[in-house]
Design an enzyme around this catalytic site. Structure first.
Site, PDB file in Angstrom:
ATOM      1  N   LYS A  62      43.790  30.864  37.906  1.00 55.75           N
ATOM      2  CA  LYS A  62      44.166  30.345  39.225  1.00 55.75           C
ATOM      3  C   LYS A  62      44.313  28.828  39.107  1.00 55.75           C
ATOM      4  CE  LYS A  62      42.449  30.631  44.042  1.00 55.75           C
ATOM      5  NZ  LYS A  62      41.419  31.247  44.902  1.00 55.75           N
ATOM      6  N   SER A 137      43.062  34.089  48.624  1.00 61.93           N
ATOM      7  CA  SER A 137      43.875  33.010  48.135  1.00 61.93           C
ATOM      8  C   SER A 137      44.221  33.117  46.645  1.00 61.93           C
ATOM      9  CB  SER A 137      43.147  31.684  48.389  1.00 61.93           C
ATOM     10  OG  SER A 137      41.948  31.627  47.657  1.00 61.93           O
ATOM     11  N   SER A 161      38.582  35.995  48.566  1.00 62.21           N
ATOM     12  CA  SER A 161      39.865  35.665  47.939  1.00 62.21           C
ATOM     13  C   SER A 161      40.161  36.321  46.611  1.00 62.21           C
ATOM     14  CB  SER A 161      39.975  34.157  47.750  1.00 62.21           C
ATOM     15  OG  SER A 161      40.432  33.581  48.939  1.00 62.21           O
TER      16      SER A 161
HETATM   17  N1  GLN Z   1      40.667  33.747  53.944  1.00 64.03           N
HETATM   18  C1  GLN Z   1      39.496  32.936  53.723  1.00 64.03           C
HETATM   19  C2  GLN Z   1      39.820  31.490  54.062  1.00 64.03           C
HETATM   20  O1  GLN Z   1      40.933  31.205  54.401  1.00 64.03           O
HETATM   21  C3  GLN Z   1      39.003  33.115  52.324  1.00 64.03           C
HETATM   22  C4  GLN Z   1      39.556  32.193  51.331  1.00 64.03           C
HETATM   23  C5  GLN Z   1      38.861  32.223  49.992  1.00 64.03           C
HETATM   24  O2  GLN Z   1      38.037  33.082  49.677  1.00 64.03           O
HETATM   25  N2  GLN Z   1      39.159  31.203  49.196  1.00 64.03           N
HETATM   26  O3  GLN Z   1      38.997  30.620  54.032  1.00 64.03           O
END
Ligand code: GLN
Length: 473
Positions: A62, A137, A161
Site C-alpha cells: 500500500k 482504504s 480498511s
Molecule cells: N472507512 C474508515 C475511515 O474512513 C476506515 C479507514 C481505514 O481503516 N483506514 O476512516
C-alpha cells in the site's frame, strides 16, 4: 494464487511476469500508483538467505508504507513527489526474507475512506465488476491479489480498511493484534487505531506473512515483545471445544437475507465439526455509537498526525508571501476537500473548550464498548459476523459515513477490532449475483493461532482457498 505457485519459475522471470501482469491490469483496475524497478532488488537478493520465507516472491505494498528511494504518496497530492530516505520496519523484514517489491498500490487518500474513490489517482475498480468499487482504504492492494497479480499484498487497517475490501474482492484480509506488527515507517492515520495488515488467498499464506511481518521493533514503542509463533507449522482446523459466537447485534441489522443465511449455514457446518455455536449480543445503543466514536477519535488523531504535511518539511510546496501562506496554500491544494473536511472536524474536537465534550467523551465510550466486547470473549473463543451488509456497491452508490440506521451498525462493526486491538480477519464465504461476500472472525488478543485455525476450518468448508478472478474487459 499462492506463494508456492511461484516456485516453478526462475526468480527474475517470475518478477518480470508479475510486473507485466500488473501493467496489463492497470487500465482496468487503476490499482497501481508506482511500478517499482526490480533490478537492484534482484541484485541485493544475492546477499539474502535463499531459505527466506519470501525469497524471490513479488509483493505489492500500500502506498503509505515508506520505501527508501521509492516514491510514497499515500495517494495524496501533497506527497506526490515524496521519496522516503528510509524503509518501514515491515519493508526491512520483507526484504530480509527475500521479497521483491514490484509496485506501490493506490489507497483512499491518507487512509481516509472505505471506497478507494478518494485516491488522488482516481477510483480503483473491482475486478469482478469494473463499475463497482474495490472498497478501501487498501483497495489497490486488495484488487491486485484478487485479480491474481500477486499472491500477497500489504494494507493497513484503521477502521476496517483491510477487512472490508477483502470481503468485496473475495480474498483473505488479516489485521493482527495491535502491536503485533511494527508501524514504524507507515504514514500514520490515527495512531491508537492504526494496524498493519495484509491480503492473501489462503490461510497458509496468511500464517507465513504474519511470521515475516510480526515482532518487536524498538522504533515503535507500541510493538509487542511477545515471541512470534510458528503459525503455519501449528495450523490445524480441529474445532472441537471451540466456542464461536455469532454477533446477532450485527446480523439482525442486515437487510440482505442471502448474506445473513451465508453466516448461518457456515456456522452449522462449523458446528458439525465440533464447534459450539452461540448467539451473542452487544448493547444496541453502543453499537450505534461505533461510527461517531470512531470518527471523532480518528479525525482528531489524523489532524495531529498530519500537521507535519505543511509544504515546508517535505512533499509538494505552493508559493506564498509568508511561511503561513506557504502552509495554507500547500495544504489547500495538497489535500482533497474530503480530507480537509476531516481535518476541520478533527480540529474542532481538539479545541480546548471542546475536548471534554468530544474527544475525551469519545475515548470514554470507546472504553465502554471495549469492556462489553471483551466480556463476550469470556465465553467465546471467536466472534463471527458478516464482513459487510452488501456486495461491493456501484461507484455512485458508494459513500463514506452513511449515517442512516440502515447500514450504520453492519457497515462499521469491524471497527470493534480497532477499538480493542483484537486480531481479526475476513475470509471469502460465497457469492451473490456473481459478486463475492465474506465473513469476519475476531479472537482474543495475541490469539492469532486460534484465528488462523478457525479460518482454516472455514476455508475447508467454503472451498474458496486460492480463488482469484480473471478480469473481463
Ligand atoms: N472507512 C474508515 C475511515 O474512513 C476506515 C479507514 C481505514 O481503516 N483506514 O476512516
Amino acid at each position: 494464487m499462492r506463494l508456492c505457485d511461484y516456485e516453478k519459475q526462475g526468480i527474475r522471470e517470475r518478477c518480470e511476469q508479475a510486473l507485466e501482469k500488473l501493467r496489463t491490469l492497470q487500465p482496468q483496475l487503476n490499482a497501481v500508483v508506482t511500478f517499482c524497478d526490480i533490478d537492484e532488488q534482484l541484485e541485493a537478493l544475492k546477499d539474502r538467505d535463499p531459505k527466506g520465507k519470501l525469497y524471490g516472491m513479488p509483493i505489492v505494498l500500500k502506498d503509505n508504507v515508506s520505501t527508501k528511494g521509492i516514491r510514497t504518496t499515500a495517494s495524496s497530492r501533497i506527497l506526490d513527489n515524496y521519496v522516503p530516505v528510509y524503509d518501514a520496519n515491515i519493508v526491512e523484514r520483507l526484504k530480509e526474507q527475500g521479497a521483491i517489491i514490484i509496485a506501490k498500490a493506490s489507497m483512499d487518500e491518507l487512509g481516509m475512506g472505505g471506497t478507494n474513490k478518494n485516491a488522488y489517482t482516481g477510483k480503483v475498480n473491482n475486478p469482478y465488476d469494473l463499475k463497482r468499487i474495490s472498497g478501501g482504504s487498501s483497495g489497490g492492494s486488495a484488487v491486485l491479489v484478487a485479480a491474481g497479480g500477486v499472491a500477497v499484498a500489504i494494507g493497513t487497517d484503521t477502521g476496517d480498511s483491510v477487512r472490508k475490501p477483502a470481503a468485496y474482492n473475495g480474498i483473505i484480509g488479516v489485521k493482527p493484534t495491535y502491536g503485533r506488527i511494527s508501524r514504524y515507517g507507515i504514514i500514520p492515520y490515527a495512531s491508537s487505531l492504526d494496524h498493519v495488515g495484509y491480503f492473501t488467498t489462503n490461510v497458509e499464506d496468511a500464517c507465513t506473512m504474519l511470521e515475516v511481518l510480526a515482532g518487536r521493533d524498538d522504533r515503535d514503542m507500541t510493538s509487542s515483545y511477545r515471541e512470534v509463533e510458528a503459525y503455519r507449522e501449528h495450523l490445524n482446523s480441529d474445532l472441537k471445544g471451540k466456542v464461536i459466537g455469532i454477533l446477532d447485534s450485527v446480523q439482525d441489522t442486515i437487510k440482505e437475507e442471502r448474506i445473513k443465511t451465508n453466516v448461518e449455514e457456515l456456522c452449522a457446518k462449523l458446528a458439525a465439526r465440533g464447534a459450539q455455536i452461540r448467539h451473542v449480543q452487544m448493547p444496541q445503543e453502543l453499537m450505534e455509537t461505533i461510527l461517531p466514536v470512531y470518527l471523532t477519535i480518528a479525525n482528531a488523531e489524523a489532524t495531529a498526525n498530519h500537521s507535519n504535511l505543511d509544504g515546508i518539511r517535505f512533499g509538494m510546496r505552493e508559493d506564498g508571501e509568508s511561511v503561513e501562506e506557504v502552509m495554507k496554500h500547500s495544504r489547500t491544494k495538497g489535500f482533497s476537500a474530503y480530507v480537509r473536511k476531516r481535518f476541520i472536524i478533527g480540529s474542532y474536537s481538539l479545541f480546548v473548550e471542546n475536548q471534554d465534550k468530544l474527544f475525551r467523551k469519545a475515548q470514554k465510550i470507546r472504553r465502554l464498548i471495549v469492556d462489553h466486547y471483551r466480556a463476550l470473549f469470556e465465553e467465546c473463543d471467536c466472534i463471527i459476523a458478516s464482513a459487510a451488509p452488501t456486495i461491493a456497491p456501484y461507484e455512485d452508490e458508494a459513500m463514506d459515513e452513511a449515517l442512516g440506521l440502515e447500514r450504520l451498525v453492519a457497515d462499521n462493526h469491524m471497527q470493534l477490532g480497532n477499538f480493542s486491538g483484537y486480531p481479526s480477519m475476513t475470509l471469502p464465504s460465497g457469492s451473490i449475483d456473481g459478486m463475492p461476500i465474506g465473513v469476519n472472525i475476531t479472537c482474543r488478543p495475541f490469539e492469532e493461532q486460534t484465528m488462523f485455525n478457525i479460518g482454516k476450518a472455514i476455508e475447508e468448508e467454503t472451498g474458496l482457498a486460492d480463488h482469484t478472478v480473471e478480469v473481463k474487459a
